[in-house]
Write a protein that holds these residues in place. Structure first.
Motif, PDB file in Angstrom:
ATOM      1  N   THR A 248      -5.308  -3.521  -7.616  1.00  0.00           N
ATOM      2  CA  THR A 248      -5.161  -3.539  -6.167  1.00  0.00           C
ATOM      3  C   THR A 248      -4.041  -2.585  -5.794  1.00  0.00           C
ATOM      4  OG1 THR A 248      -3.604  -5.393  -6.278  1.00  0.00           O
ATOM      5  CG2 THR A 248      -5.926  -5.917  -5.997  1.00  0.00           C
ATOM      6  N   GLY A 249      -4.161  -2.003  -4.613  1.00  0.00           N
ATOM      7  CA  GLY A 249      -3.148  -1.059  -4.197  1.00  0.00           C
ATOM      8  C   GLY A 249      -3.481  -0.439  -2.866  1.00  0.00           C
ATOM      9  N   PHE A 250      -2.909   0.735  -2.624  1.00  0.00           N
ATOM     10  CA  PHE A 250      -3.007   1.363  -1.318  1.00  0.00           C
ATOM     11  C   PHE A 250      -3.476   2.805  -1.454  1.00  0.00           C
ATOM     12  CE2 PHE A 250       0.227  -1.895  -1.322  1.00  0.00           C
ATOM     13  CZ  PHE A 250      -0.113  -2.656  -0.209  1.00  0.00           C
ATOM     14  N   LEU A 251      -4.130   3.292  -0.399  1.00  0.00           N
ATOM     15  CA  LEU A 251      -4.620   4.666  -0.366  1.00  0.00           C
ATOM     16  C   LEU A 251      -3.612   5.567   0.340  1.00  0.00           C
ATOM     17  CD1 LEU A 251      -8.429   4.439   0.502  1.00  0.00           C
ATOM     18  CD2 LEU A 251      -7.400   5.252  -1.621  1.00  0.00           C
ATOM     19  N   LYS A 252      -3.463   6.767  -0.197  1.00  0.00           N
ATOM     20  CA  LYS A 252      -2.591   7.761   0.418  1.00  0.00           C
ATOM     21  C   LYS A 252      -3.286   9.112   0.364  1.00  0.00           C
ATOM     22  CE  LYS A 252       1.583   5.448  -1.345  1.00  0.00           C
ATOM     23  NZ  LYS A 252       2.816   5.613  -2.169  1.00  0.00           N
ATOM     24  N   LEU A 253      -2.943   9.970   1.325  1.00  0.00           N
ATOM     25  CA  LEU A 253      -3.399  11.348   1.252  1.00  0.00           C
ATOM     26  C   LEU A 253      -2.549  12.099   0.234  1.00  0.00           C
ATOM     27  CD1 LEU A 253      -3.898  12.230   5.035  1.00  0.00           C
ATOM     28  CD2 LEU A 253      -5.681  11.796   3.337  1.00  0.00           C
ATOM     29  N   LEU A 254      -3.126  13.112  -0.390  1.00  0.00           N
ATOM     30  CA  LEU A 254      -2.356  13.940  -1.308  1.00  0.00           C
ATOM     31  C   LEU A 254      -1.319  14.740  -0.529  1.00  0.00           C
ATOM     32  CD1 LEU A 254      -5.162  15.245  -3.681  1.00  0.00           C
ATOM     33  CD2 LEU A 254      -3.689  13.266  -3.952  1.00  0.00           C
ATOM     34  N   ALA A 255      -0.218  15.053  -1.185  1.00  0.00           N
ATOM     35  CA  ALA A 255       0.897  15.700  -0.502  1.00  0.00           C
ATOM     36  C   ALA A 255       0.590  17.139  -0.102  1.00  0.00           C
ATOM     37  CB  ALA A 255       2.137  15.648  -1.400  1.00  0.00           C
ATOM     38  N   ALA A 266      -8.436  11.366  -2.512  1.00  0.00           N
ATOM     39  CA  ALA A 266      -7.253  10.650  -2.044  1.00  0.00           C
ATOM     40  C   ALA A 266      -6.535  10.097  -3.268  1.00  0.00           C
ATOM     41  CB  ALA A 266      -7.649   9.526  -1.089  1.00  0.00           C
ATOM     42  N   LEU A 267      -5.305   9.640  -3.070  1.00  0.00           N
ATOM     43  CA  LEU A 267      -4.522   9.098  -4.169  1.00  0.00           C
ATOM     44  C   LEU A 267      -4.389   7.593  -3.998  1.00  0.00           C
ATOM     45  CD1 LEU A 267      -3.052  10.167  -6.689  1.00  0.00           C
ATOM     46  CD2 LEU A 267      -0.943  10.144  -5.349  1.00  0.00           C
ATOM     47  N   ASP A 295      -3.423   4.051   9.732  1.00  0.00           N
ATOM     48  CA  ASP A 295      -4.113   2.809  10.077  1.00  0.00           C
ATOM     49  C   ASP A 295      -4.399   1.969   8.836  1.00  0.00           C
ATOM     50  OD1 ASP A 295      -4.044   3.678  12.640  1.00  0.00           O
ATOM     51  OD2 ASP A 295      -6.191   4.127  12.816  1.00  0.00           O
ATOM     52  N   TYR A 296      -4.406   2.606   7.687  1.00  0.00           N
ATOM     53  CA  TYR A 296      -4.739   1.910   6.439  1.00  0.00           C
ATOM     54  C   TYR A 296      -3.515   1.740   5.528  1.00  0.00           C
ATOM     55  CZ  TYR A 296      -9.512   2.853   7.885  1.00  0.00           C
ATOM     56  OH  TYR A 296     -10.692   2.893   8.597  1.00  0.00           O
ATOM     57  N   ALA A 297      -2.333   1.999   6.091  1.00  0.00           N
ATOM     58  CA  ALA A 297      -1.122   1.948   5.269  1.00  0.00           C
ATOM     59  C   ALA A 297      -0.867   0.560   4.706  1.00  0.00           C
ATOM     60  CB  ALA A 297       0.081   2.412   6.085  1.00  0.00           C
ATOM     61  N   ASN A 298      -1.312  -0.475   5.401  1.00  0.00           N
ATOM     62  CA  ASN A 298      -1.078  -1.851   4.951  1.00  0.00           C
ATOM     63  C   ASN A 298      -2.361  -2.537   4.505  1.00  0.00           C
ATOM     64  OD1 ASN A 298       0.929  -3.875   4.501  1.00  0.00           O
ATOM     65  ND2 ASN A 298       0.085  -5.033   6.238  1.00  0.00           N
ATOM     66  N   THR A 299      -3.401  -1.751   4.299  1.00  0.00           N
ATOM     67  CA  THR A 299      -4.684  -2.304   3.861  1.00  0.00           C
ATOM     68  C   THR A 299      -4.752  -2.299   2.336  1.00  0.00           C
ATOM     69  OG1 THR A 299      -5.790  -1.508   5.853  1.00  0.00           O
ATOM     70  CG2 THR A 299      -7.195  -2.086   3.982  1.00  0.00           C
ATOM     71  N   LEU A 300      -5.089  -3.420   1.784  1.00  0.00           N
ATOM     72  CA  LEU A 300      -5.173  -3.572   0.332  1.00  0.00           C
ATOM     73  C   LEU A 300      -6.584  -3.241  -0.136  1.00  0.00           C
ATOM     74  CD1 LEU A 300      -3.018  -4.499  -1.724  1.00  0.00           C
ATOM     75  CD2 LEU A 300      -4.030  -6.785  -1.617  1.00  0.00           C
ATOM     76  N   PHE A 301      -6.694  -2.357  -1.116  1.00  0.00           N
ATOM     77  CA  PHE A 301      -7.982  -1.967  -1.687  1.00  0.00           C
ATOM     78  C   PHE A 301      -8.043  -2.376  -3.156  1.00  0.00           C
ATOM     79  CE2 PHE A 301      -7.468   0.908   1.876  1.00  0.00           C
ATOM     80  CZ  PHE A 301      -8.746   1.039   2.404  1.00  0.00           C
ATOM     81  N   ILE A 302      -9.273  -2.472  -3.651  1.00  0.00           N
ATOM     82  CA  ILE A 302      -9.495  -2.630  -5.084  1.00  0.00           C
ATOM     83  C   ILE A 302     -10.089  -1.328  -5.607  1.00  0.00           C
ATOM     84  CG2 ILE A 302     -10.842  -3.786  -6.879  1.00  0.00           C
ATOM     85  CD1 ILE A 302     -10.706  -6.320  -5.325  1.00  0.00           C
ATOM     86  N   CYS A 303      -9.507  -0.834  -6.682  1.00  0.00           N
ATOM     87  CA  CYS A 303     -10.009   0.389  -7.308  1.00  0.00           C
ATOM     88  C   CYS A 303     -10.187   0.135  -8.804  1.00  0.00           C
ATOM     89  CB  CYS A 303      -9.014   1.532  -7.088  1.00  0.00           C
ATOM     90  SG  CYS A 303      -9.535   3.121  -7.780  1.00  0.00           S
TER      91      CYS A 303
END
Length: 589
Positions: A248-255, A266-267, A295-303
């Motif tokens: 579980t974790g969070f999605l971020k755009l690449l720098a 995405a990272l 908008d998705y900074a606090n959304t938890l994803f499963i990868c």
């Protein structure tokens, strides 16, 4: 901002581990590290960060000869570059330093390692606080070596060169494509793993050791006390990927917004820092993620990790689903269960069809001829007041010679779980029920646990029993065990049983007791509990009930008294297990 449950149309989480269905940048299963043009052969191949795994045949031979060692990998959750496997001789654990040495293995994996040369072993200080011992130790060890690896060549320490694969140590200024500073640091780690010049043909040949350096290192090693060195190793093969490869974790755009990777990936940053960062295709992400990433900074994803190439810093993954907002109970719980590979899905129709369909179920007549009929005995259960799955019952009656006949009766689940059936297979995969604060993930369907096998009062049930003849002092004179049929006369809570134990001569008002079968009296149940008094104390804890699970919130946690009734029930079950184990060994079942 809250979002509806965002689900990606991808391979379900149940797909076997290690099976990749993701198409990379160019070919199926390719990682972002493969994005360089294949037509420009003059540039050659990217240099590998990780070593290629040994062939399975070579691993088997190495394990037989003792040149390789296998064990379960444990990664320090607070110092992510440190990992260990148990030593086969029971001595100090074998140390594995850094992600490169772990070679893409994750926490819990069964790995095969190869010991590094002694000059690369970790130098450790004595664990005791004896100042004289420590002073003698420090006088024997060169100051520059204390607490470090013995250097094969001049290398930066981890404080100077953090292992950038790990999320907690990742610096956003590093390039995500695995080049530049990041690449150099990891290549330095690869060089550090070069074992010796004599194995130059099989190991990394870019880390030469001069004769003078080797001589100096050997002299330093000989000067060290034997117990000051901890054997160090590197992973050369993964025997079994025990880790679920899910996180579980969070999605971020690449720098780097100008890179080719930015337009494709995405990272994913795992919450568990022992798991590497993961590239995930943008096509798997929410449609508006690139335009509105905050908008998705606090959304938890499963990868789930599907590939990790030798030449790539980060793994390639696949988003499974969006869990919801981080910090909320249900998303966090689902994430924990997924990470640890707990199957919390409902039971399939094929599994449920293995159970009797017509309810209420009655015991077939032929079973009475195969089992000892104990339905007339005073048998009762002692469980938490909220329990629904009553899996064991007790009995105790005085004998004419002053001794006691004590019985423990366990629900015969095996009757409803034929060997090799779909139900048997799913139960074997789950292995156990998982108890969380607010819910239970059952190993078996609730119909089986709470109805067919639950030893509910005034209902005939199939059981497996152990019956002892005991002296008043508790000495076992005789024992019998076998399949039985019982009919519990009442369901006592720990509090009921405790009251009977503490006040053996005082009658408890009927209104304070649960219903009791007409064939038995409250006095009979009371006396049976008093006769079977457990002397020891055990802390009773609250188990989540079905009501707790349905409420989707943690139950109130109260301090429970140390009840002798709780110990009474558990001691009886432990006593029952011993003869069963001995008999099973004799019968080889």
């Amino acid at each position: 901002m809250s979002h509806p449950d965002y689900r990606m149309n991808l391979r379900p989480l149940g797909t076997p581990r290690g099976v990749s269905t993701v198409a990379g940048p160019h070919d199926i299963g390719a990682s972002p590290g493969d994005k360089k043009s294949k037509n420009k052969s003059t540039r050659g191949k990217k240099k590998s960060i990780f070593e290629t795994y040994m062939f399975k045949e070579d691993v088997s031979e190495g394990l037989k000869r003792g040149t390789l060692i296998q064990g379960v990998l444990r990664i320090n959750p607070k110092k992510f570059h440190e990992a260990f496997i148990p030593s086969p001789d029971g001595d100090r654990d074998i140390f594995i330093d850094g992600v490169v040495a772990r070679n893409r293995a994750l926490n819990g994996d069964l790995v095969v390692v190869k010991l590094l040369p002694e000059e690369q072993w970790k130098v450790v200080k004595p664990e005791n606080n004896d100042k004289e011992t420590e002073a003698a130790y420090e006088s024997d060890i060169p100051e520059e070596l204390c607490g470090r690896h013995l250097p094969q060549q001049s290398l930066k320490s981890y404080n100077d060169s953090p292992d950038v694969i790990i999320e907690a140590q990742f610096d956003g200024s590093d390039s995500e494509d695995g080049h530049g500073i990041t690449q150099n640091v990891l290549v330095d780690d690869v060089k550090k793993l070069s074992v010796c010049v004599s194995e130059k043909g099989r190991e990394d040949g870019d880390a030469p050791v001069t004769k003078d350096e080797t001589t100096c290192i050997s002299q330093d090693t000989r000067a060290l006390p034997e117990k000051s060195l901890q054997r160090s190793a590197k992973v050369v093969y993964i025997l079994e990927k025990k880790h679920s490869r899910a996180a579980t974790g969070f999605l971020k755009l690449l720098a780097d917004k100008n890179s080719e990777l930015f337009r494709k990936y995405a990272l994913f940053s795992p919450s568990d820092h022992r798991v590497p960062r993961i590239y995930v295709p943008l096509k798997d992400c929410p449609q508006d993620f690139v335009a509105r990433p905050k908008d998705y900074a606090n959304t938890l994803f499963i990868c789930r990790i599907v590939d990790w190439k030798e030449d790539c810093n980060f793994a390639l993954g696949q988003l499974a689903k969006s869990l919801g907002q981080a910090g909320e109970i249900e998303p966090e719980t689902e994430g924990i269960l997924t990470e640890y590979g707990v199957d919390f899905s409902g039971f399939s129709s094929e599994v449920l069809e293995c159970l009797p369909q017509g309810l209420p179920w009655t015991i077939p007549p032929e079973e009475f001829s195969k089992r000892r009929d104990l339905r007339k005995d005073c048998i009762f259960t002692i469980d938490p007041s909220t329990a629904r799955d009553l899996d064991d019952a007790l009995s105790c009656k005085p004998l004419a010679d002053g001794n006691f006949e004590v019985g423990v009766h366990i629900a015969d689940v095996s009757y409803f779980v034929p060997e090799g059936s779909d139900l048997d297979k799913v139960a074997a995969e789950r292995a156990t029920s998982v108890y969380l604060v607010q819910k239970v993930v059952p190993m078996l369907p609730r119909l089986l646990c709470e109805e067919l096998c639950s030893l509910n009062p005034m209902s005939d049930k199939l059981t497996f029993s152990v019956i002892w003849t005991l002296t008043p002092e508790g000495k076992i004179l005789d024992e019998w065990f076998g399949r039985t049929i019982i009919c519990s006369c009442t369901k006592l809570s720990y509090e009921h049983a405790q009251s009977m134990i503490e006040s053996p001569t005082e009658k408890i008002p009927a209104k304070e007791l649960p219903p009791i079968s007409p064939e038995h009296s409250s006095e009979e149940v009371h006396q049976a509990n008093a006769d079977k008094d457990g002397a020891a104390h055990l802390q009773a804890s609250h188990s989540p009930s079905a009501e707790d699970a349905e409420a989707h919130s943690p139950p109130q946690r109260n301090a429970h008294p140390r009840l002798r009734a709780k110990r009474l029930s558990q001691q009886s079950c432990v006593l029952e297990a011993k003869p069963q184990k001995e008999q099973a060994t004799q019968l080889q079942i």
